[in-house]
Scaffold this active site. Structure first.
Site, PDB file in Angstrom:
ATOM      1  N   THR A 151      97.992  69.434  43.283  1.00  0.00           N
ATOM      2  CA  THR A 151      97.916  70.656  42.507  1.00  0.00           C
ATOM      3  C   THR A 151      98.972  71.671  42.902  1.00  0.00           C
ATOM      4  O   THR A 151      98.956  72.774  42.395  1.00  0.00           O
ATOM      5  CB  THR A 151      96.518  71.305  42.583  1.00  0.00           C
ATOM      6  OG1 THR A 151      96.031  71.190  43.903  1.00  0.00           O
ATOM      7  CG2 THR A 151      95.552  70.627  41.648  1.00  0.00           C
ATOM      8  N   GLY A 152      99.918  71.329  43.826  1.00  0.00           N
ATOM      9  CA  GLY A 152     100.950  72.310  44.191  1.00  0.00           C
ATOM     10  C   GLY A 152     100.274  73.630  44.444  1.00  0.00           C
ATOM     11  O   GLY A 152      99.614  73.805  45.451  1.00  0.00           O
ATOM     12  N   THR A 153     100.381  74.566  43.567  1.00  0.00           N
ATOM     13  CA  THR A 153      99.408  75.659  43.471  1.00  0.00           C
ATOM     14  C   THR A 153      99.631  76.953  44.206  1.00  0.00           C
ATOM     15  O   THR A 153     100.179  77.020  45.296  1.00  0.00           O
ATOM     16  CB  THR A 153      98.011  75.173  43.940  1.00  0.00           C
ATOM     17  OG1 THR A 153      97.645  74.058  43.183  1.00  0.00           O
ATOM     18  CG2 THR A 153      96.965  76.226  43.754  1.00  0.00           C
ATOM     19  N   THR A 154      99.143  77.999  43.526  1.00  0.00           N
ATOM     20  CA  THR A 154      98.863  79.251  44.209  1.00  0.00           C
ATOM     21  C   THR A 154      97.466  79.664  43.770  1.00  0.00           C
ATOM     22  O   THR A 154      97.180  79.734  42.582  1.00  0.00           O
ATOM     23  CB  THR A 154      99.845  80.353  43.774  1.00  0.00           C
ATOM     24  OG1 THR A 154     101.153  79.826  43.756  1.00  0.00           O
ATOM     25  CG2 THR A 154      99.768  81.531  44.707  1.00  0.00           C
ATOM     26  N   GLY A 205     102.202  77.986  47.086  1.00  0.00           N
ATOM     27  CA  GLY A 205     102.848  79.248  46.712  1.00  0.00           C
ATOM     28  C   GLY A 205     102.348  80.442  47.482  1.00  0.00           C
ATOM     29  O   GLY A 205     102.914  81.529  47.389  1.00  0.00           O
TER      30      GLY A 205
END
Lengths: 289, 248
Positions: free
Chosen positions: B47-50, B179
């Protein structure tokens, strides 16, 4: 150290856990041996066989009356086409179908297992299946195998709550979206969808869109090819259009490219006879279809 | 669900510690560095994500971006990473999509069961502990960073952070995901205790926009939700409506 303990004293641990962890899944005991064998083989010049993958472009959209699933029909074994016309849209339930990408055997067997589970669930509950139920069972099974079952699937269908489309990845994650593509040709196909998809499209426009997306995969991805299969699922029923479009058939030649004899002037002619004896004559018919 | 032996054993015997039986059997793990494993097992959906969660007096505000990646390809650009665990308890997911979806589903089941037994809405602290139990027990096998946030009548709005490794800590503000590193300074400078709901919403939207601008694995739209005694209110801020900052 936790792992060492499990390997050396499996019986003791099982007695501690009275609600035993389900033994099962894959046995990786031979992996080290296989790795050593494979490196020895490659030193000798041989290559171990690879699992056949379907290369593949698969896609699905939700349109006004239901869902349309599409797939190409090429199955590859590394760089060789193993099957020019395989079926990648699998039956799960009367109004739920599933496109499979990834390892061909895994996709095929996973969908068959799902189909069987859905039938049992239907009999147990007395209700027609929900697409969400199929997706949930699929992802729980794939998560249990931690990505070793290499099937990427697009599940689409119509149930009592409406038309739904899900994608499920080998590690067990899922996405619910109005349009989806998967496989090696996914990037090519999704670009067509991102450009032209609209919610609540009409049937013909939607079929053309899915056909174009799969065609993009067929032409722009080496792992996909041959024909376009479509499957239209609505409240009323299913229309499985095998070979809906064959964009890769050889075209008809428009003109004549043979020149008339005498077009090129002959300046000189020299004949040298070669004395040869016919030793053996055999005819072999080539399969050109 | 009679086809699933795992779930039925849980109901008859132990109820709360359902985590070990419901998780897959992690006994044999291939280490992909030393052995020759096929490469398709390595390409996991992440989900990579912040993600972010903020407490205010009377509730919490949670927010997330909407990008899910498989390597460099964006598999889903409108993901919903704010997952409902119970009526007034949500979690923000970061890390492996498969791991976090599976854990969230298991915890939602456990919490639902617990709530029915209690005949009362469950506590946010309970949900956070259920997450922590699974994330800590299977810490070697999982990649999951989760923010648990919600409202209950005992302690009001609460945010609990369960990062990778399975720690559990309550914080008034928490950020997570790849992130988040870009917005620690922004958070430290701009969060003030005693903000109201709208201020928290603006802070979250601004922080997420900044992170999405800088982090390649975050992007798409900003999803916000506020949870309070009144209920859950969800919002989406589309790309062109995001707050803009000067370096453009």
């Amino acid at each position: 150290n936790r792992k060492l303990l499990r390997k050396s004293a499996p019986n003791m641990l099982h007695s501690l856990n009275s609600y035993a962890l389900q033994p099962g899944g894959f046995s990786f005991e031979n992996s080290r041996r296989n790795a050593v064998l494979e490196s020895n083989l490659s030193q000798a010049g041989y290559k171990a066989p690879n699992a056949r993958k379907t290369g593949t472009t698969i896609a699905g959209i939700v349109y006004k009356d239901g869902v349309i699933l599409g797939a190409d029909t090429r199955a590859t074994d590394d760089m060789v086409v193993a099957d020019k016309n395989c079926m990648k849209i699998h039956y799960i339930a009367p109004k739920i179908y599933c496109c499979g990408a990834g390892v061909a055997a895994d996709a095929e067997i996973t969908t068959q297992i799902m189909s069987s589970n859905v039938e049992l669930h239907m009999l147990n509950t007395g209700r027609p299946p929900l697409v969400a139920m199929v997706t949930r069972q699929l992802k729980q099974m794939l998560f249990r195998y931690q990505g070793h079952v290499g099937s990427s699937l697009i599940v689409g269908g119509v149930d009592v709550t409406g038309a739904h489309l899900y994608s499920v990845y080998p590690h067990g994650s899922y996405d619910k979206l109005p349009f989806l593509t998967m496989g090696s040709g996914a990037a090519a196909a999704v670009s067509v969808f991102e450009d032209r998809f609209k919610p609540n499209m009409e049937l013909e426009e939607a079929k053309q869109l899915v056909r174009d997306a799969i065609a993009a995969g067929i032409f722009c991805d080496l792992g996909s090819g041959s024909n376009v299969d479509l499957c239209v699922i609505t409240e009323a029923g299913v229309e499985y259009l095998r070979g809906y479009d064959k964009p890769t058939t050889k075209g008809k030649r428009e003109g004549q490219y043979r020149y008339k004899t005498g077009t090129t002037a002959v300046l000189t002619k020299t004949v040298t006879p070669l004395s040869l004896d016919v030793v053996n004559e055999s005819v072999q018919i080539m399969d050109t279809e | 669900m009679r086809g699933q032996p795992l779930l039925s054993t849980v109901i008859h015997r132990e109820k709360m510690a359902a985590a070990p039986v419901m998780m897959p059997y992690f006994g044999q793990q291939i280490s992909s560095k030393s052995d020759l494993v096929p490469d398709w097992t390595r390409q996991e959906v992440s989900t990579g994500t912040t993600i972010m969660a903020v407490e205010y007096d009377g509730g919490v505000v949670i927010g997330a971006d909407s990008r899910t990646t498989t390597g460099a390809y964006i598999a889903n650009r409108v993901t919903d990473k704010l997952t409902r665990i119970h009526n007034k308890i949500y979690c923000c997911r970061s890390g492996s999509a498969a791991d976090t979806q599976a854990i969230a589903e298991i915890v939602a089941y456990q919490l639902g069961f617990h709530s029915i037994e209690l005949d009362e809405p469950p506590l946010v602290e309970t949900a956070a502990n259920l997450f922590r139990a699974s994330c800590y027990r299977y810490r070697e096998e999982l990649t999951a960073g989760i923010l648990v946030a919600g409202w209950d009548k005992r302690k009001g709005g609460q945010v609990y952070s369960v990062p990778i490794g399975g720690m559990l800590v309550r914080q008034p503000v928490s950020v997570g995901g790849s992130g988040s590193t870009y917005i620690y300074g922004f958070m430290d400078a701009n969060y003030k205790p005693g903000m109201n709901k709208e201020q928290c919403m603006e802070l979250t939207a601004a922080a997420l926009s900044l992170a999405m601008e800088r982090d390649g694995s975050s992007g798409g739209v900003v999803r916000l939700a506020s949870i309070s005694e009144e209920g859950v209110e969800r919002r989406v801020i589309l790309g062109n409506q995001l707050p803009k900052f000067s370096t453009h």
